[in-house]
Design an enzyme around this catalytic site. Sequence first.
Site, PDB file in Angstrom:
ATOM      1  N   TYR A 153      39.531 -11.234  28.512  1.00  0.00           N
ATOM      2  CA  TYR A 153      39.358 -11.120  27.060  1.00  0.00           C
ATOM      3  C   TYR A 153      40.662 -10.745  26.372  1.00  0.00           C
ATOM      4  CZ  TYR A 153      38.560  -8.516  22.770  1.00  0.00           C
ATOM      5  OH  TYR A 153      38.664  -8.025  21.503  1.00  0.00           O
ATOM      6  N   ASP A 200      33.951 -11.100  23.502  1.00  0.00           N
ATOM      7  CA  ASP A 200      33.645  -9.676  23.593  1.00  0.00           C
ATOM      8  C   ASP A 200      32.173  -9.511  23.219  1.00  0.00           C
ATOM      9  OD1 ASP A 200      33.557  -9.984  20.840  1.00  0.00           O
ATOM     10  OD2 ASP A 200      34.731  -8.176  20.425  1.00  0.00           O
ATOM     11  N   GLU A 211      45.410  -3.873  20.933  1.00  0.00           N
ATOM     12  CA  GLU A 211      44.368  -4.497  21.739  1.00  0.00           C
ATOM     13  C   GLU A 211      44.004  -3.654  22.956  1.00  0.00           C
ATOM     14  OE1 GLU A 211      42.588  -6.691  20.625  1.00  0.00           O
ATOM     15  OE2 GLU A 211      43.858  -7.204  18.923  1.00  0.00           O
TER      16      GLU A 211
END
Length: 367
Positions: free
Chosen positions: A121, A139, A40
């Site tokens: 996020y 996103d 990520e």
Amino acid sequence: MLQLVEPEQLRSALLAWFDRCRRDLPWRRTEDPYEVLVAEIMLQQTRSEVVATRYEGFLDRFPRLDALAEARVEAVEAAWSGLGYYRRARNLHRAARILAERATLPASAAEWAELPGIGAYTSALLASRCSGEASPVLDGNVERVLSRFLASTEPPRRAAARRRLLATAARLLDPSRPGDSNQALMEVGSLVCRRARPDCGACPLAPGCLAFRSRELDPRAFPVAGPRRAREVRHCFTAVVQRGGELLLHRRPGDADWLAGRWHLPTVELASGDGSVRAAEVLGRKFGGCWACEEPAVMVRHAVTYRDFLVRAAVVRWRPEPATAGRSSLVWFGHQEIDELPTSSLLRKTLDSVGVNRADPPLHSGP
């Protein structure tokens, strides 16, 4: 607001589509929180196709959290080479050290967000995948999908619009599979609800999508664009200094607004009309020593977010001043050593433009 279809129906359709159509990406084959964290952070501001070429190699180099925490930051940056935005590598390294010291993983989005380099996020996505927390994500892909779904007339980056998009994402999130729900929304944006060519007939959310269901609306009109930031043009001069098979490099400051923390050729910013004499003066003030910019320069163009860099690059001669020779911020590196440094695509682009490569015979332009 989901005016057309109950959210439970859309959740089921979304997850069924994801189970059937999702791409086979390496970070989707693991439930290891450390491996998910690495993925990520890599995926921030970098396309999944690029991350897929670097992800497994990085894990081979640092297979566990403690291995990353114990590594030197320079080694981490070198393994990150090719992904860009090296601040992410330094933040990942700092986060690994914090987690190794705590000997426990965050249990919520709020706790993930306490780590360096992890914003709203990424923290929500990590919490949904690693902790089973029902935290929705936004996103760029999800913003596009939900802006069309709601036929939102506001730019998605405005606070009120973001609240509405997040609320909608939360209603579409299956509490029994929150991580998959978040990934499914992002995957719809990547594969189906594309920017210029949305495939509405294949979209699992089409039954509830206002932009698709309305005859008067074109899904491609969403999301509504906000005001664009004006592009900056920066003029630079880059000096290519060689000594045998070595190049002279400088490590840029960690807080620089471009190429932060990376090794690069000595570079200075100039006014658009400044010539080689002026470049030599500025190089001398910044790096010390005497610079002779006699070779004709070539233009190298490089874009970073909203900045356009017009870089004049040339092979240059440099002679250190005796009083500061041992204290210069410039360092000689062989080409193979450079492969192990955190650099950028601009370095190779510049060397290619001036005709410097490993096969060249030694060119002496330094002491």
